[in-house]
Design an enzyme around this catalytic site. Sequence first.
Site, PDB file in Angstrom:
ATOM      1  N   CYS A  41       0.869  -1.181   0.000  1.00 28.07           N
ATOM      2  CA  CYS A  41       0.000   0.000   0.000  1.00 28.07           C
ATOM      3  C   CYS A  41       0.906   1.232   0.000  1.00 28.07           C
ATOM      4  CB  CYS A  41      -0.963  -0.015   1.186  1.00 28.07           C
ATOM      5  SG  CYS A  41      -0.155  -0.017   2.795  1.00 28.07           S
ATOM      6  N   THR A  42       0.374   2.390   0.334  1.00 32.49           N
ATOM      7  CA  THR A  42       1.144   3.632   0.214  1.00 32.49           C
ATOM      8  C   THR A  42       2.342   3.681   1.163  1.00 32.49           C
ATOM      9  OG1 THR A  42      -0.943   4.705  -0.276  1.00 32.49           O
ATOM     10  CG2 THR A  42       0.947   6.142   0.131  1.00 32.49           C
TER      11      THR A  42
END
Length: 343
Positions: A199-200
Site C-alpha cells: 500500500c502507500t
Amino acid sequence: MQLYNKLSAKERAAMIEEAGEDRLTLSFYAYAKIGNPQLFRNHLFVAWDQMDVLGRIYVAHEGINAQLSVPAKRFAEFKEFIDNIYFLKDVRLNIAIEHDLKSFLKLKVKVRKKIVADGLNDDTFDVTNKGVHVDAKKFNELLDDPNTVLVDMRNHYESEIGHFQGAITPDVDTFRDSLPIIEEDLKDHKEDKNLVMYCTGGIRCEKASAYYKHRGFKNVYQLEGGIIEYARQVDNLKLDNKFIGKNFVFDHRRSERISEDVISHCHQCGKPCDTHVNCANEACHLLFIQCEECAKAMDNCCSADCKEIAALPYEEQKALRKGKGNSNKIFKKGRSEVLKYKQ
Ligand SMILES: [Zn+2]
Ligand SMILES: [Zn+2]
C-alpha cells in the site's frame, strides 16, 4: 498553555516562505496500546508546536498515524523526542522523495477511534499476527517468483495512476471492500501461493496481512514502509524499479512520480494523463483525472453543470448548497457518471 493552532493557513504559508528553510515531509505509524489518547495528543502537540512541526496526526487507543513536515535543522531534536516514547523508538520514518515546503500548513493532532478508517473489527482477529515484512530487494525477488500473487491494497483512484507491474488492483472504494474480493479470488491457493501485498506507506497492510493469516493464508508478505519506502530504497540502492507511474499521497501534492510512465487517462477527453484534481464546484469537489486542456475548457470542473454553478457569484452558490449534502466527496471519490473516460 497553547494546545491548538492559532495561525491561519495563509499566515503560515507566508511564514514558511519567509523563513526559506528546508522542511522534510515524512510519515510514520505504530499500533500500540495508548491508555489516554487525549493526554498523549496534548503531549505531542505541545512538543511539536514548539519545534515548528506541521501536519496531520491521528491518535487512538490502538496507536498513532502521522503525516507531517519538520524543519530540516530541527530533525535531530524531533527524532530524539519520538525515540523517547517507548513504542516509537526506532519507528520507521517514511521520508518523501519530493520535499515540498508547503506540504502541510498547520499542526493538527486529532483523537480518533481508530488510526485508519478500515472498518475492520479488531476483536475478530489478532492484529499483531501479521505478515512477513520485506524490503525492496526481497520484494523484487518475490515478484520474480511465478508462485507469487501480488495485491494492491489501495483504492481504485490510487492504483489507477500507478502500481506495481502485474499487481491485482481491486476496483474498490474502500480498503475494507477489497478484503473479501481478494479472498474469494484466491481461496484455492491459501497454502500454495505467496500472497504479497503493498500500500502507500505500509499501514493498511499491517492489518490486511493479519486478516489474511486469520483467514488461513499461509505465506503472507507485506512491503515494509509501502511504496514510499520502496521508491527510496530503489533510489538509494540502485535496485530495479518495478513500480510504474505515480504514487498517490494524502497531502496537497496528491502524488509523487516514481517512473516516467503515464498509465492513466484524462477522464474527460481520454488522452494520457495522471493528474488528479478536485472539481472546482465546491458543492461537488469530485476527485478525478483532468488534463490541462480540459481544465481550461471546463474551468477546472467535472461537468457542464458544475461549470455553470462554479461561475455563479459565491453567495448564490452558497444558497444552492443549502440543505444539500456533499455526496461526491464522501461516497463517490473518483467515480461519477459524468466522467466519460473513467473505467
Ligand atoms: Zn482531457
Ligand atoms: Zn463537479
